[in-house]
Design a protein around this motif. Structure first.
Motif, PDB file in Angstrom:
ATOM      1  N   LEU A 238       5.174  12.320  -5.924  1.00 52.61           N
ATOM      2  CA  LEU A 238       4.161  11.504  -5.246  1.00 52.61           C
ATOM      3  C   LEU A 238       4.511  10.017  -5.235  1.00 52.61           C
ATOM      4  N   ARG A 239       5.499   9.612  -5.999  1.00 51.16           N
ATOM      5  CA  ARG A 239       5.763   8.182  -6.162  1.00 51.16           C
ATOM      6  C   ARG A 239       6.011   7.458  -4.845  1.00 51.16           C
ATOM      7  N   PRO A 240       6.825   7.969  -3.895  1.00 53.03           N
ATOM      8  CA  PRO A 240       7.003   7.219  -2.635  1.00 53.03           C
ATOM      9  C   PRO A 240       5.695   7.004  -1.883  1.00 53.03           C
ATOM     10  N   VAL A 241       4.823   8.036  -1.854  1.00 49.15           N
ATOM     11  CA  VAL A 241       3.558   7.909  -1.140  1.00 49.15           C
ATOM     12  C   VAL A 241       2.635   6.931  -1.858  1.00 49.15           C
ATOM     13  N   LEU A 242       2.601   7.014  -3.192  1.00 47.47           N
ATOM     14  CA  LEU A 242       1.736   6.120  -3.954  1.00 47.47           C
ATOM     15  C   LEU A 242       2.181   4.667  -3.826  1.00 47.47           C
ATOM     16  N   VAL A 243       3.494   4.441  -3.821  1.00 50.83           N
ATOM     17  CA  VAL A 243       4.000   3.075  -3.643  1.00 50.83           C
ATOM     18  C   VAL A 243       3.610   2.542  -2.274  1.00 50.83           C
ATOM     19  N   LEU A 244       3.737   3.375  -1.236  1.00 54.20           N
ATOM     20  CA  LEU A 244       3.351   2.960   0.112  1.00 54.20           C
ATOM     21  C   LEU A 244       1.867   2.630   0.183  1.00 54.20           C
ATOM     22  N   LEU A 245       1.024   3.494  -0.392  1.00 55.13           N
ATOM     23  CA  LEU A 245      -0.418   3.242  -0.380  1.00 55.13           C
ATOM     24  C   LEU A 245      -0.767   1.986  -1.170  1.00 55.13           C
ATOM     25  N   LEU A 246      -0.069   1.766  -2.269  1.00 57.82           N
ATOM     26  CA  LEU A 246      -0.345   0.577  -3.078  1.00 57.82           C
ATOM     27  C   LEU A 246       0.015  -0.698  -2.325  1.00 57.82           C
ATOM     28  N   ILE A 247       1.136  -0.691  -1.620  1.00 56.23           N
ATOM     29  CA  ILE A 247       1.537  -1.870  -0.850  1.00 56.23           C
ATOM     30  C   ILE A 247       0.515  -2.159   0.253  1.00 56.23           C
ATOM     31  N   LEU A 248       0.098  -1.114   0.964  1.00 53.50           N
ATOM     32  CA  LEU A 248      -0.892  -1.302   2.016  1.00 53.50           C
ATOM     33  C   LEU A 248      -2.222  -1.780   1.443  1.00 53.50           C
ATOM     34  N   ARG A 249      -2.564  -1.285   0.263  1.00 57.54           N
ATOM     35  CA  ARG A 249      -3.807  -1.720  -0.383  1.00 57.54           C
ATOM     36  C   ARG A 249      -3.721  -3.184  -0.788  1.00 57.54           C
ATOM     37  N   LEU A 250      -2.539  -3.617  -1.253  1.00 54.89           N
ATOM     38  CA  LEU A 250      -2.377  -5.017  -1.641  1.00 54.89           C
ATOM     39  C   LEU A 250      -2.517  -5.939  -0.436  1.00 54.89           C
ATOM     40  N   GLY A 251      -2.027  -5.499   0.728  1.00 51.38           N
ATOM     41  CA  GLY A 251      -2.151  -6.331   1.919  1.00 51.38           C
ATOM     42  C   GLY A 251      -3.585  -6.545   2.343  1.00 51.38           C
ATOM     43  N   ASP A 252      -4.460  -5.613   1.993  1.00 50.79           N
ATOM     44  CA  ASP A 252      -5.865  -5.713   2.371  1.00 50.79           C
ATOM     45  C   ASP A 252      -6.747  -5.937   1.157  1.00 50.79           C
ATOM     46  N   ILE A 253      -6.150  -6.460   0.090  1.00 50.76           N
ATOM     47  CA  ILE A 253      -6.849  -6.509  -1.189  1.00 50.76           C
ATOM     48  C   ILE A 253      -8.012  -7.500  -1.170  1.00 50.76           C
ATOM     49  N   LEU A 254      -7.919  -8.559  -0.369  1.00 51.96           N
ATOM     50  CA  LEU A 254      -8.990  -9.553  -0.347  1.00 51.96           C
ATOM     51  C   LEU A 254     -10.125  -9.169   0.591  1.00 51.96           C
ATOM     52  N   SER A 255      -9.981  -8.062   1.307  1.00 54.08           N
ATOM     53  CA  SER A 255     -11.088  -7.549   2.126  1.00 54.08           C
ATOM     54  C   SER A 255     -11.844  -6.539   1.280  1.00 54.08           C
ATOM     55  N   VAL A 256     -12.793  -7.013   0.530  1.00 51.03           N
ATOM     56  CA  VAL A 256     -13.461  -6.180  -0.466  1.00 51.03           C
ATOM     57  C   VAL A 256     -14.712  -5.500   0.080  1.00 51.03           C
TER      58      VAL A 256
END
Length: 325
Positions: A238-256
């Motif tokens: 799952l690591r490649p998918v989790l890394v991708l989701l984490l990066i996308l989440r970081l890009g939208d992290i300030l939209s809470v």
């Protein structure tokens, strides 16, 4: 004879660069012709992003203006860097930024692992009908609007809610969760988990179905228990998918969650419940400070961009593909 061979070489050259370009152009036209239906289906989405996400960026020029909606961009007076000074000297902006970062960090810590754990739990269910039933139940809250979600939580945890009713019947002290500043962030996280954790399991479940069953069988033969199979087989897969989701989440992290916060902001003190999105709304749309409000939105976007670039480079260092090369 030498002249004849030279003339032949001149008259009959091999395939030229122009011929290769014509062939590649023909292949490109054929691919476009074969994919014309798919391109036609993509057109509305591409047009939406062009008009409302890219062309709209040109409107950010108002950060250098004392923007007046009735005068428009062309007739609004230019003020240079006055909006920058006004924004960065405003303590409310920095308080909203701190609230946004703290709430986004808590969401990342407490919300991000929940869809992964839920997907692992659903994947472990052996009966297909049970898995489908649970999936349908946990997906359903995602399609409910935040207005209804907040109303449900108010009916449960509000001053006149079910929980306080039980407390009152048993002689306990009443607690209004929707007016206690210290409970604002836990309430936001609990609502987000209840509403969207089921929807977040979709990608993780799809990745789990692609894990080779022979890996589980081989590890079980070697004596690996459930925990070791999870640690050495499931999570690395799952690591490649989790890394991708984490990066996308970081890009939208300030939209809470603008809708979620806006619906509950008035019940708490502004120093606790103000985030960048609500700051932009109240200072721009409500109070008419369009320039500083637009600059606050740009600040949020730049922070998200920096986080994506940094996280993507870290992913490359760890051997993952990331979002882009």
């Amino acid at each position: 004879m030498a002249v004849t061979l030279a003339d032949r070489r001149t008259d009959d050259p091999p395939d030229s660069a122009a011929e290769s370009a014509r062939r590649s152009g023909g292949d490109r036209r054929q691919r476009l012709r074969r994919s014309r239906l798919l391109l036609l289906m993509m057109a509305p989405g591409v047009l939406y992003f062009l008009v409302f996400h890219y062309v709209a960026l040109l409107g950010n020029v108002i950060v250098f203006q004392d923007y007046l909606p009735f005068a428009g961009i062309t007739n609004s007076p230019w003020v240079g860097l006055d909006n920058f000074r006004a924004l960065f000297a405003d303590p409310d902006f920095w308080q909203a930024a701190v609230n946004t970062i703290s709430l986004a960090t808590l969401q990342l810590i407490f919300y991000f692992p929940v869809p992964v754990a839920l997907a692992l739990l659903l994947h472990s269910l052996t009966r297909g009908w049970v898995r489908k039933a649970v999936q349908s139940i946990v997906y359903l809250p995602h399609f409910i609007s935040w207005v209804i979600v907040v109303a449900l939580f108010q009916q449960l945890l509000g001053a006149a809610g079910v929980l306080n009713g039980l407390f009152a019947d048993n002689g306990y002290h009443l607690v209004n969760v929707f007016s206690e500043p210290s409970l604002f962030k836990p309430l936001m996280i609990a609502e987000l988990i209840w509403k969207d954790c089921g929807w977040g399991t979709i990608i993780v479940l799809a990745a789990l179905h692609n894990v080779d069953d022979q890996l589980y069988e081989a590890s079980a033969i070697d004596g690996a228990g459930w925990g070791r199979r999870l640690w050495h087989v499931t999570l690395p897969s799952l690591r490649p998918v989790l890394v991708l989701l984490l990066i996308l989440r970081l890009g939208d992290i300030l939209s809470v969650g603008f809708d979620q916060v806006l619906l509950q902001r008035d019940g708490f003190s502004p120093g606790v419940a103000e985030v960048l999105d609500t700051y932009t709304y109240y200072h721009g749309v409500v109070n008419g400070s369009w320039g500083p409000a637009a600059l606050a939105g740009i600040f949020k976007g730049l922070v998200g961009l920096v986080l994506i670039v940094v996280a993507n480079k870290v992913a490359h260092r760890l051997g993952e593909e990331g979002v882009y090369r």
